[in-house]
Design a protein around this motif. Structure first.
Motif, PDB file in Angstrom:
ATOM      1  N   VAL A  89      -3.794   2.238  -5.095  1.00  0.00           N
ATOM      2  CA  VAL A  89      -5.250   2.269  -5.265  1.00  0.00           C
ATOM      3  C   VAL A  89      -5.672   1.326  -6.384  1.00  0.00           C
ATOM      4  O   VAL A  89      -6.611   0.532  -6.233  1.00  0.00           O
ATOM      5  N   GLU A  90      -4.961   1.379  -7.520  1.00  0.00           N
ATOM      6  CA  GLU A  90      -5.296   0.515  -8.645  1.00  0.00           C
ATOM      7  C   GLU A  90      -5.089  -0.958  -8.290  1.00  0.00           C
ATOM      8  O   GLU A  90      -5.896  -1.816  -8.655  1.00  0.00           O
ATOM      9  N   VAL A  91      -4.017  -1.250  -7.552  1.00  0.00           N
ATOM     10  CA  VAL A  91      -3.735  -2.633  -7.162  1.00  0.00           C
ATOM     11  C   VAL A  91      -4.835  -3.155  -6.251  1.00  0.00           C
ATOM     12  O   VAL A  91      -5.342  -4.269  -6.423  1.00  0.00           O
ATOM     13  N   GLU A 110      -7.939  -2.088  -5.951  1.00  0.00           N
ATOM     14  CA  GLU A 110      -9.214  -2.221  -6.663  1.00  0.00           C
ATOM     15  C   GLU A 110      -9.232  -3.466  -7.539  1.00  0.00           C
ATOM     16  O   GLU A 110     -10.234  -4.197  -7.580  1.00  0.00           O
ATOM     17  N   GLU A 111      -8.146  -3.716  -8.253  1.00  0.00           N
ATOM     18  CA  GLU A 111      -8.082  -4.897  -9.119  1.00  0.00           C
ATOM     19  C   GLU A 111      -8.179  -6.173  -8.290  1.00  0.00           C
ATOM     20  O   GLU A 111      -8.889  -7.120  -8.637  1.00  0.00           O
ATOM     21  N   PHE A 112      -7.462  -6.188  -7.174  1.00  0.00           N
ATOM     22  CA  PHE A 112      -7.484  -7.367  -6.314  1.00  0.00           C
ATOM     23  C   PHE A 112      -8.866  -7.567  -5.705  1.00  0.00           C
ATOM     24  O   PHE A 112      -9.367  -8.696  -5.619  1.00  0.00           O
ATOM     25  N   ALA A 113      -9.495  -6.477  -5.293  1.00  0.00           N
ATOM     26  CA  ALA A 113     -10.821  -6.572  -4.676  1.00  0.00           C
ATOM     27  C   ALA A 113     -11.849  -7.146  -5.645  1.00  0.00           C
ATOM     28  O   ALA A 113     -12.704  -7.950  -5.248  1.00  0.00           O
ATOM     29  N   GLU A 114     -11.786  -6.755  -6.904  1.00  0.00           N
ATOM     30  CA  GLU A 114     -12.718  -7.296  -7.896  1.00  0.00           C
ATOM     31  C   GLU A 114     -12.528  -8.806  -8.049  1.00  0.00           C
ATOM     32  O   GLU A 114     -13.507  -9.561  -8.117  1.00  0.00           O
ATOM     33  N   ALA A 115     -11.262  -9.235  -8.109  1.00  0.00           N
ATOM     34  CA  ALA A 115     -10.987 -10.664  -8.239  1.00  0.00           C
ATOM     35  C   ALA A 115     -11.454 -11.419  -6.994  1.00  0.00           C
ATOM     36  O   ALA A 115     -12.055 -12.496  -7.084  1.00  0.00           O
ATOM     37  N   ILE A 171       2.897  -7.766  -2.532  1.00  0.00           N
ATOM     38  CA  ILE A 171       2.350  -7.749  -3.892  1.00  0.00           C
ATOM     39  C   ILE A 171       2.323  -6.314  -4.397  1.00  0.00           C
ATOM     40  O   ILE A 171       1.647  -5.461  -3.819  1.00  0.00           O
ATOM     41  N   VAL A 172       3.060  -6.045  -5.483  1.00  0.00           N
ATOM     42  CA  VAL A 172       3.182  -4.677  -5.986  1.00  0.00           C
ATOM     43  C   VAL A 172       2.327  -4.421  -7.222  1.00  0.00           C
ATOM     44  O   VAL A 172       2.133  -3.263  -7.616  1.00  0.00           O
ATOM     45  N   ALA A 173       1.811  -5.478  -7.840  1.00  0.00           N
ATOM     46  CA  ALA A 173       0.943  -5.323  -9.012  1.00  0.00           C
ATOM     47  C   ALA A 173       0.107  -6.580  -9.163  1.00  0.00           C
ATOM     48  O   ALA A 173       0.513  -7.673  -8.735  1.00  0.00           O
ATOM     49  N   VAL A 174      -1.072  -6.415  -9.769  1.00  0.00           N
ATOM     50  CA  VAL A 174      -2.012  -7.517  -9.950  1.00  0.00           C
ATOM     51  C   VAL A 174      -2.584  -7.445 -11.364  1.00  0.00           C
ATOM     52  O   VAL A 174      -2.897  -6.361 -11.859  1.00  0.00           O
ATOM     53  N   LEU A 179       0.809  -1.214   0.000  1.00  0.00           N
ATOM     54  CA  LEU A 179       0.000   0.000   0.000  1.00  0.00           C
ATOM     55  C   LEU A 179       0.844   1.267   0.000  1.00  0.00           C
ATOM     56  O   LEU A 179       0.307   2.368  -0.094  1.00  0.00           O
ATOM     57  N   ASP A 180       2.160   1.118   0.116  1.00  0.00           N
ATOM     58  CA  ASP A 180       3.045   2.282   0.181  1.00  0.00           C
ATOM     59  C   ASP A 180       3.646   2.595  -1.177  1.00  0.00           C
ATOM     60  O   ASP A 180       4.864   2.684  -1.348  1.00  0.00           O
ATOM     61  N   GLN A 181       2.796   2.766  -2.183  1.00  0.00           N
ATOM     62  CA  GLN A 181       3.270   3.073  -3.526  1.00  0.00           C
ATOM     63  C   GLN A 181       2.197   3.873  -4.247  1.00  0.00           C
ATOM     64  O   GLN A 181       1.004   3.802  -3.900  1.00  0.00           O
TER      65      GLN A 181
END
Length: 314
Positions: free
Chosen positions: A273-275, A277-282, A306-309, A267-269
């Motif tokens: 927010v985009e990461v 949101e993408e993870f939450a949808e999955a 995890i830095v990207a999803v 969360l420190d990047q």
């Protein structure tokens, strides 16, 4: 008309200094990133790896995605076409550097030299994003891929034991389509539920890649019901290893695994927010059947973040 294309920024560290690979196209006499148009029905990530091999002779493993580029070109009939290019960071895993497609030179340059050499201002957006990842220790990642088994024959149409229930025709097609996706991320370790529908979802990939298929009863619905601690333990061991990996399981098992991974979101990047949101949808979908959720991970064990999803949906 929209023209979809994909490419990569191969990177390496040489004597501690970050370098990236640029290509020269003699047809346009320009320097840019390796990229090209998608084939019909091709996934963006698959096209990015294929085009990199074709233009540089280098086999790469995809890392975190980078900002896309959008610009307008004039079509053959003089009408404007919108081109959309998606990019990824990439680490070289093989290849002989033999140039076979529209490129006459590939060079590795440090960041200042690459910034100067690039002919298009839009290409510098990806370079700057890659540099930011490097500066914040988020560039050198490894992929952890969660896969929900592809569509199987309906329970009501199957009279034998449920673990033996096979994939449907759609499921078999999806398992074949996953092969180039998982190859693009350089997966070298595969864990799966021993249920037939999970094994057959990832078996085409393990056969194509020459990777051993490992079954774990704790990833099955029955094993998870008997002991819900086992599936997260298997996930934890993959995080300890830090090796590009796939874990294939069932819808009822996934929430426990996704809860564990959610706690590891970085969360420190700027892109947090985009990461999230993408993870939450999955997570809310418990993954679609046949989906591959790619988590780009920095570090191992308790330090893994995890830095990207990315979601690869059927």
């Amino acid at each position: 008309m929209r023209i979809p294309a994909a490419g990569t920024l191969p990177w390496r560290l040489r004597d501690g200094e970050l370098e990236v690979a640029l290509v020269h196209r003699p047809r346009y006499d320009d320097w840019s990133w390796a990229k090209g148009k998608l084939d019909p029905g091709e996934y963006w990530a698959v096209a990015a790896v294929r085009e990199t091999v074709e233009e540089t002779g280098l086999v790469v493993r995809l890392g975190p995605p980078l900002p896309e580029a959008r610009y307008t070109l004039l079509g053959r009939d003089g009408t404007p076409d919108d081109k959309v290019v998606r990019y990824w960071t990439a680490q070289v895993t093989g290849g002989d550097g033999h140039l076979v497609n529209e490129i006459d030179e590939v060079v590795w340059l440090d960041v200042p030299a690459a910034h100067t050499r690039l002919d298009y201002a839009r290409d510098r957006d990806q370079l700057l994003a890659l540099v930011r990842l490097h500066q914040t220790a988020r560039l050198d990642t490894w992929p952890l891929v969660l896969v929900r088994h592809a569509h199987a024959v309906a329970r009501g149409e199957w009279s034998d034991a449920d673990p033996l229930r096979p994939l449907s025709a759609d499921g078999r097609r999806r398992s074949a389509a996953l092969v180039p996706v998982l190859l693009a991320y350089g997966v070298s370790r595969v864990l799966t539920s021993p249920s037939e529908r999970c094994v057959r979802t990832v078996e085409p990939f393990t056969s194509a890649a020459g990777v051993r298929l490992r079954t774990r009863s704790g990833l099955s619905e029955e094993g998870f019901e008997a002991d819900p601690r086992t599936a997260p333990a298997h996930l934890g061991r993959l995080l300890d290893r830090g090796e590009p990996a796939v874990l294939c399981t069932h819808g009822p098992v996934l929430p426990s695994l996704l809860d564990d991974l959610e706690d590891r979101l970085d969360l420190d990047q700027p892109a947090s927010v985009e990461v999230v949101e993408e993870f939450a949808e999955a997570r809310d979908d418990r993954l679609a059947k046949g989906e591959a959720l790619v988590c780009h991970v920095v570090g191992t064990g308790d330090d893994a973040r995890i830095v990207a999803v990315e979601r690869h949906l059927p």
